[in-house]
Design an enzyme around this catalytic site. Structure first.
Site, PDB file in Angstrom:
ATOM      1  N   GLU A   1     -33.210 -24.076   1.847  1.00  0.00           N
ATOM      2  CA  GLU A   1     -34.020 -22.830   1.505  1.00  0.00           C
ATOM      3  C   GLU A   1     -34.460 -22.057   2.762  1.00  0.00           C
ATOM      4  O   GLU A   1     -35.036 -22.517   3.661  1.00  0.00           O
ATOM      5  CB  GLU A   1     -35.595 -23.583   0.858  1.00  0.00           C
ATOM      6  CG  GLU A   1     -36.329 -22.427   0.540  1.00  0.00           C
ATOM      7  CD  GLU A   1     -37.941 -22.547   0.748  1.00  0.00           C
ATOM      8  OE1 GLU A   1     -38.768 -21.992   0.026  1.00  0.00           O
ATOM      9  OE2 GLU A   1     -38.109 -23.450   1.748  1.00  0.00           O
TER      10      GLU A   1
ATOM     11  N   ASP B   1     -36.440 -27.863   2.917  1.00  0.00           N
ATOM     12  CA  ASP B   1     -37.563 -26.942   2.749  1.00  0.00           C
ATOM     13  C   ASP B   1     -37.675 -26.142   4.179  1.00  0.00           C
ATOM     14  O   ASP B   1     -37.573 -26.571   4.877  1.00  0.00           O
ATOM     15  CB  ASP B   1     -38.720 -27.792   2.650  1.00  0.00           C
ATOM     16  CG  ASP B   1     -39.951 -26.865   2.202  1.00  0.00           C
ATOM     17  OD1 ASP B   1     -40.038 -26.308   1.132  1.00  0.00           O
ATOM     18  OD2 ASP B   1     -40.899 -27.102   3.259  1.00  0.00           O
TER      19      ASP B   1
END
Ligand code: NOJ
Length: 546
Positions: free
Chosen positions: A268, A208
């Site tokens: 990401e 993330d």
């Protein structure tokens, strides 16, 4: 032929499970591990290679679980560690790999470290980015950084004796304090967490906000206000995509490579250029990174072809595969996005659902064509749960149901990302269209069951069966997903290419066009014209001619 058994991630189709909305096994209105286990057969039959499960750790759920309170446990709302292990084992038995979500930029404010920091523990405070306030009274934030979700990126601590303390940084919600990655304790902890899950057989991690962990130590003002995940116009950005972040991934790569079989990562990273993206997947760093160019692209030939060429070019330079993504839990669903006048998307938190009307039929037609385009390309592809059903964005969720922190932090001006997170419909009728409860944590719209798996199962022209057929062909035809791409000249605004034994053509003109030379029509996203031509906004898969 190249052996892909260890680097399966180079061409895998990975299905994103937003667990809270996938399948509810205990009838409490939220999806869970029991529900997911009961649907593994569905995923196997769909024909994907792996699952990526959004955060399932204990969390106050103030940002959908991206506020992690304990990285080594399971949120009781979703199950427990035994169920998680059973899920991993059962998925493996079906040949499905399992990727979890790692959230290293920030913890929850309920994490034991932050709780200790709140209690005044200085060693714990040093794991976060805490600074004294500024201004005459020390009550102003340390700098002008804004949260991606709106408002200041700084919140002031209250000391145990009730007096005001330092400010802490949170690039996202106030419940998500940013960690200080210059602190070796932070590095050690995350290496240990990676090992914890790798030891349990997990095949990889999605990382993330992978472009956000390194901050400019001087914490300079940014000088501009919008809370953005991307900041293309800012050079030497103080918190996005800084060079220091790469050392973290070199260390993580060594951990992944120490396992047999080696584990994998996907980043990401919302970075500006394909070249910057490629930095994350240099040979000693991460394996893959999400390529969000399809989310950002406009529905026209130059934009889509440019996205394809840029990604393939930049990533092949570092011998990394491209990934393709049309949507995820942060962006407007493609069946809606592609039915708008402005078809380009962005990260949902800072690129809100656009105003203006939606042509739902056109959106779905294009979404189906986009799926065939994406699944024909070399590299790996990510499917977001429900896209195989052609689900639209739910645009009219009642305000009181909205959960995305963006809604509150924007002062009720940006509704946020809940519209793509509505629980899946499995059956035409029944409790929450087969999701499994009498109601669900986000209400499903009327008629949701008509889009269900059950409703589509026996309809040969359904979106579900289109995805199933495409995935079957991708598996069985030689070179699809792995062979190089060669563009074919099929006329202006027709995207046509060959990869392996497959030709894919997508008509982005405003009139039907003839099919490229081929030996057989394998699959179409919509009916061909009576004369066998390819209609507008339609894609076709063809077998290569002799
Ligand atoms: C990206 C995740 O996909 C999103 O859902 C989350 O809100 C932010 N990172 C913060 O963790």
């Amino acid at each position: 032929m190249r052996d892909f058994s260890h680097d399966w991630w180079r061409h895998a189709v990975i299905y994103q499970v937003y667990i809270r909305s996938f399948a509810d096994g205990n009838g409490d209105g939220e999806g869970d591990i029991v529900g997911l286990r009961s649907r593994l057969g569905y995923l196997h039959e769909l024909g994907v290679d792996a699952l990526w499960i959004n955060p399932w750790y204990p969390s106050p759920m103030l940002d959908g679980g991206y506020d992690v309170a304990d990285y080594r446990a399971i949120n009781p709302r979703f199950g427990d560690l035994d169920q998680a292990q059973a899920l991993i084992d059962e998925a493996h038995a079906l040949g499905l790999r399992v990727i979890l979500d790692m959230v290293p930029n920030h913890t929850s404010w309920d994490h034991r470290w932050f709780r200790a920091a709140l209690a005044g523990d200085q060693q714990a405070r040093a794991r976060y980015l805490m600074r004294p306030g500024t201004g005459d009274h020390g009550d102003q934030p340390p700098n002008d950084w804004r949260s991606v979700f709106g408002g200041s990126a700084w919140t002031r601590l209250t000391e145990p004796d009730g007096s005001p303390g330092p400010f802490y940084l949170h690039l996202f919600d106030a419940s998500q304090p940013d960690l200080d990655w210059t602190n070796p304790e932070v590095h050690e902890e995350f290496i240990s967490v990676l090992r914890y899950w790798f030891d349990r057989g997990v095949d990889g991690f999605r990382i993330d906000v992978a472009h956000g962990m390194a901050k400019d130590a001087a914490l300079p003002n940014l000088g501009y206000q919008p809370g953005m995940l991307e900041a293309p116009e800012v050079e030497d950005h103080p918190f996005w995509d800084r060079d220091d972040v790469h050392q973290i991934y070199r260390d993580w790569r060594r951990v992944a490579d120490s396992y047999d079989p080696p584990r994998m990562f996907v980043a990401e990273a919302w970075v500006d250029t394909a070249e910057r993206m490629a930095n994350y997947v240099r040979p000693d760093e991460l394996h893959t990174t999400f390529n969000f160019d399809f989310v950002r692209a406009h529905w026209n030939a130059p934009s889509l072809r440019g996205a394809i060429d840029r990604s393939l070019g930049a990533l092949s330079a570092v011998d990394a595969p491209t990934t393709w993504v049309l949507s995820n839990h942060d962006v407007e669903r493609q069946a809606t996005r592609l039915g708008r006048a402005d078809t380009s998307g962005g990260s949902g938190a800072d690129a809100p659902v656009k105003p203006g009307s939606v042509d739902a039929e056109l959106g779905l037609q294009r979404a189906r064509a986009a799926a065939l385009l994406m699944l024909a390309l070399p590299g790996s592809a990510y499917l977001y749960q429900g896209e195989e059903l052609g689900l639209p964005e739910v645009l009219d969720l009642p305000e009181e149901a909205l959960q995305d922190p963006t809604w509150e932090r924007s002062g009720h001006t940006i509704r946020g990302r809940d519209g793509c997170r509505v629980p899946l419909p499995w059956t035409v009728a029944g409790r929450s269209a087969g999701f499994g409860a009498d109601g669900s944590w986000l209400p499903q719209p009327a008629g949701w069951g008509k889009l269900s798996v059950e409703a589509q199962e026996d309809d040969p022209s359904s979106t579900l069966n289109l995805y199933r057929a495409a995935l079957r062909l991708r598996r069985n035809l030689d070179g699809v997903g792995t062979a190089e791409l060669t563009w074919l000249d099929a006329g202006a605004d027709v995207l046509a290419f060959r990869s392996g034994d497959l030709i894919c053509a997508l008509n982005l003109t405003d009139a039907p066009v003839p099919l490229p030379e081929h030996s057989e029509v394998l699959l179409t996203s919509g009916d061909l014209g009576p004369d066998g031509s390819l209609p507008v906004d339609t894609a076709v898969w063809l077998a290569v001619g002799c």
